[in-house]
Design a protein around this motif. Structure first.
Motif, PDB file in Angstrom:
ATOM      1  N   GLN A  82       7.085  -3.844 -26.710  1.00 24.40           N
ATOM      2  CA  GLN A  82       6.151  -4.217 -25.645  1.00 24.40           C
ATOM      3  C   GLN A  82       6.159  -3.187 -24.522  1.00 24.40           C
ATOM      4  OE1 GLN A  82       3.879  -6.736 -25.833  1.00 24.40           O
ATOM      5  NE2 GLN A  82       3.068  -5.651 -24.074  1.00 24.40           N
ATOM      6  N   ALA A  83       7.326  -2.670 -24.198  1.00 28.18           N
ATOM      7  CA  ALA A  83       7.422  -1.657 -23.144  1.00 28.18           C
ATOM      8  C   ALA A  83       6.687  -0.380 -23.551  1.00 28.18           C
ATOM      9  CB  ALA A  83       8.887  -1.353 -22.843  1.00 28.18           C
ATOM     10  N   ALA A  84       6.808   0.004 -24.819  1.00 28.86           N
ATOM     11  CA  ALA A  84       6.121   1.207 -25.298  1.00 28.86           C
ATOM     12  C   ALA A  84       4.608   1.014 -25.292  1.00 28.86           C
ATOM     13  CB  ALA A  84       6.599   1.563 -26.706  1.00 28.86           C
ATOM     14  N   LEU A  85       4.149  -0.156 -25.681  1.00 32.04           N
ATOM     15  CA  LEU A  85       2.712  -0.422 -25.671  1.00 32.04           C
ATOM     16  C   LEU A  85       2.163  -0.438 -24.247  1.00 32.04           C
ATOM     17  CD1 LEU A  85       2.465  -3.187 -28.434  1.00 32.04           C
ATOM     18  CD2 LEU A  85       1.682  -0.811 -28.575  1.00 32.04           C
ATOM     19  N   THR A  86       2.927  -0.980 -23.326  1.00 33.27           N
ATOM     20  CA  THR A  86       2.495  -1.031 -21.933  1.00 33.27           C
ATOM     21  C   THR A  86       2.491   0.359 -21.308  1.00 33.27           C
ATOM     22  OG1 THR A  86       3.361  -3.277 -21.712  1.00 33.27           O
ATOM     23  CG2 THR A  86       2.989  -2.043 -19.675  1.00 33.27           C
ATOM     24  N   ALA A  87       3.562   1.134 -21.540  1.00 33.10           N
ATOM     25  CA  ALA A  87       3.693   2.463 -20.935  1.00 33.10           C
ATOM     26  C   ALA A  87       2.836   3.509 -21.629  1.00 33.10           C
ATOM     27  CB  ALA A  87       5.150   2.898 -20.957  1.00 33.10           C
ATOM     28  N   GLN A  88       2.498   3.269 -22.900  1.00 27.32           N
ATOM     29  CA  GLN A  88       1.771   4.259 -23.706  1.00 27.32           C
ATOM     30  C   GLN A  88       2.521   5.590 -23.744  1.00 27.32           C
ATOM     31  OE1 GLN A  88      -1.405   3.966 -25.561  1.00 27.32           O
ATOM     32  NE2 GLN A  88      -0.573   1.899 -25.410  1.00 27.32           N
ATOM     33  N   SER A  89       3.844   5.509 -23.685  1.00 30.41           N
ATOM     34  CA  SER A  89       4.685   6.704 -23.745  1.00 30.41           C
ATOM     35  C   SER A  89       6.097   6.276 -24.133  1.00 30.41           C
ATOM     36  CB  SER A  89       4.710   7.422 -22.392  1.00 30.41           C
ATOM     37  OG  SER A  89       5.508   6.724 -21.470  1.00 30.41           O
ATOM     38  N   ALA A  90       6.988   7.261 -24.205  1.00 30.84           N
ATOM     39  CA  ALA A  90       8.383   6.974 -24.511  1.00 30.84           C
ATOM     40  C   ALA A  90       9.205   6.804 -23.238  1.00 30.84           C
ATOM     41  CB  ALA A  90       8.968   8.090 -25.375  1.00 30.84           C
ATOM     42  N   ARG A  91       8.559   6.798 -22.093  1.00 28.84           N
ATOM     43  CA  ARG A  91       9.258   6.595 -20.822  1.00 28.84           C
ATOM     44  C   ARG A  91       9.391   5.090 -20.573  1.00 28.84           C
ATOM     45  NH1 ARG A  91       5.851  10.939 -19.773  1.00 28.84           N
ATOM     46  NH2 ARG A  91       4.299   9.552 -18.857  1.00 28.84           N
ATOM     47  N   ILE A  92      10.369   4.501 -21.281  1.00 28.91           N
ATOM     48  CA  ILE A  92      10.590   3.056 -21.194  1.00 28.91           C
ATOM     49  C   ILE A  92      12.036   2.798 -20.799  1.00 28.91           C
ATOM     50  CG2 ILE A  92       8.756   2.423 -22.802  1.00 28.91           C
ATOM     51  CD1 ILE A  92      10.808   2.223 -25.017  1.00 28.91           C
ATOM     52  N   ASP A  93      12.268   1.633 -20.214  1.00 30.89           N
ATOM     53  CA  ASP A  93      13.602   1.269 -19.760  1.00 30.89           C
ATOM     54  C   ASP A  93      14.505   0.910 -20.929  1.00 30.89           C
ATOM     55  OD1 ASP A  93      12.927   1.593 -17.091  1.00 30.89           O
ATOM     56  OD2 ASP A  93      12.382  -0.510 -16.832  1.00 30.89           O
ATOM     57  N   THR A  94      15.796   1.086 -20.702  1.00 33.39           N
ATOM     58  CA  THR A  94      16.812   0.686 -21.662  1.00 33.39           C
ATOM     59  C   THR A  94      16.972  -0.826 -21.612  1.00 33.39           C
ATOM     60  OG1 THR A  94      17.999   2.773 -21.410  1.00 33.39           O
ATOM     61  CG2 THR A  94      19.281   0.903 -22.209  1.00 33.39           C
ATOM     62  N   VAL A  95      17.124  -1.441 -22.769  1.00 32.60           N
ATOM     63  CA  VAL A  95      17.369  -2.883 -22.837  1.00 32.60           C
ATOM     64  C   VAL A  95      18.865  -3.105 -22.654  1.00 32.60           C
ATOM     65  CG1 VAL A  95      17.266  -4.939 -24.295  1.00 32.60           C
ATOM     66  CG2 VAL A  95      15.396  -3.288 -24.343  1.00 32.60           C
ATOM     67  N   SER A  96      19.207  -3.948 -21.703  1.00 28.34           N
ATOM     68  CA  SER A  96      20.609  -4.240 -21.426  1.00 28.34           C
ATOM     69  C   SER A  96      21.296  -4.804 -22.668  1.00 28.34           C
ATOM     70  CB  SER A  96      20.699  -5.258 -20.289  1.00 28.34           C
ATOM     71  OG  SER A  96      22.047  -5.568 -20.010  1.00 28.34           O
ATOM     72  N   GLY A  97      22.440  -4.236 -23.009  1.00 29.57           N
ATOM     73  CA  GLY A  97      23.177  -4.671 -24.186  1.00 29.57           C
ATOM     74  C   GLY A  97      22.774  -3.949 -25.456  1.00 29.57           C
ATOM     75  N   ALA A  98      21.734  -3.124 -25.380  1.00 32.02           N
ATOM     76  CA  ALA A  98      21.263  -2.378 -26.557  1.00 32.02           C
ATOM     77  C   ALA A  98      20.984  -0.929 -26.162  1.00 32.02           C
ATOM     78  CB  ALA A  98      20.015  -3.036 -27.131  1.00 32.02           C
ATOM     79  N   THR A  99      21.905  -0.345 -25.429  1.00 37.86           N
ATOM     80  CA  THR A  99      21.714   1.006 -24.908  1.00 37.86           C
ATOM     81  C   THR A  99      21.542   2.030 -26.019  1.00 37.86           C
ATOM     82  OG1 THR A  99      23.023   0.430 -22.970  1.00 37.86           O
ATOM     83  CG2 THR A  99      22.721   2.775 -23.413  1.00 37.86           C
ATOM     84  N   VAL A 100      22.390   1.962 -27.031  1.00 37.24           N
ATOM     85  CA  VAL A 100      22.342   2.951 -28.110  1.00 37.24           C
ATOM     86  C   VAL A 100      21.034   2.822 -28.890  1.00 37.24           C
ATOM     87  CG1 VAL A 100      23.458   3.681 -30.255  1.00 37.24           C
ATOM     88  CG2 VAL A 100      24.850   3.100 -28.268  1.00 37.24           C
ATOM     89  N   THR A 101      20.631   1.609 -29.218  1.00 34.61           N
ATOM     90  CA  THR A 101      19.366   1.394 -29.911  1.00 34.61           C
ATOM     91  C   THR A 101      18.196   1.844 -29.047  1.00 34.61           C
ATOM     92  OG1 THR A 101      20.247  -0.441 -31.216  1.00 34.61           O
ATOM     93  CG2 THR A 101      17.855  -0.338 -30.968  1.00 34.61           C
ATOM     94  N   SER A 102      18.236   1.551 -27.754  1.00 33.63           N
ATOM     95  CA  SER A 102      17.164   1.956 -26.844  1.00 33.63           C
ATOM     96  C   SER A 102      17.018   3.476 -26.811  1.00 33.63           C
ATOM     97  CB  SER A 102      17.432   1.438 -25.431  1.00 33.63           C
ATOM     98  OG  SER A 102      17.443   0.036 -25.395  1.00 33.63           O
TER      99      SER A 102
END
Length: 156
Positions: free
Chosen positions: A119-139
């Protein structure tokens, strides 16, 4: 003498407990993640077919519309790869092709994190998205693969 004996036993007990602790990468859980695609399937179509291919799976003659696979981001918990769908020069969908799912905890984390990242990628239309807490490595891996897919689609 008594204090030294208690201290020594406490230290040995703490070391035994520390070295017997099992991390999330040691055990393999059952089942598959509802988020990750089937990683045992054939590689996505397009390009040479290698797992890290950034090739388009859509019609490249239609102003960049189609599906583009990001490179496989190797993280310490496992590979992360995404596919974007582009229509009209905009990202219309992001699909996680691979996420770490070696055990139940990885599956829990990614079942929570991947929809948020999508959802963050679709909203931002870029890879400049926030890290999901608890999933830093996956983010981090998600952003890396997403940026590679955006680059392959020749989006800004």
């Amino acid at each position: 003498m008594r204090r030294i004996t208690i201290w020594l036993l406490s230290t040995v007990t703490a070391l035994v407990l520390l070295f017997s602790y099992r991390t999330s990468t040691m055990g393999v859980g059952g089942g598959t993640s509802a988020v990750a695609g089937d990683t045992s399937a054939e590689p996505p179509t397009g390009g040479s077919g290698s797992a890290g291919d950034n090739g388009s799976t859509g019609d490249s003659g239609n102003s960049g519309d189609g599906s583009y696979d990001g490179s496989v981001a190797q993280t310490r918990w496992g590979p992360v790869q995404v596919r974007i769908t582009v229509a009209g020069g905009r990202i219309t969908d992001v699909t996680a092709l691979q996420v770490p799912d070696g055990n139940f905890r990885d599956q829990q984390i990614n079942d929570h994190a991947v929809p948020i990242l999508r959802q963050a990628a679709l909203t931002a239309q870029s890879a400049r998205i926030d890290t999901v807490s608890g999933a830093t490595v996956t983010s981090d891996g998600y952003r890396e693969s997403l940026q590679a897919a955006i680059d392959a689609a020749h989006l800004r």
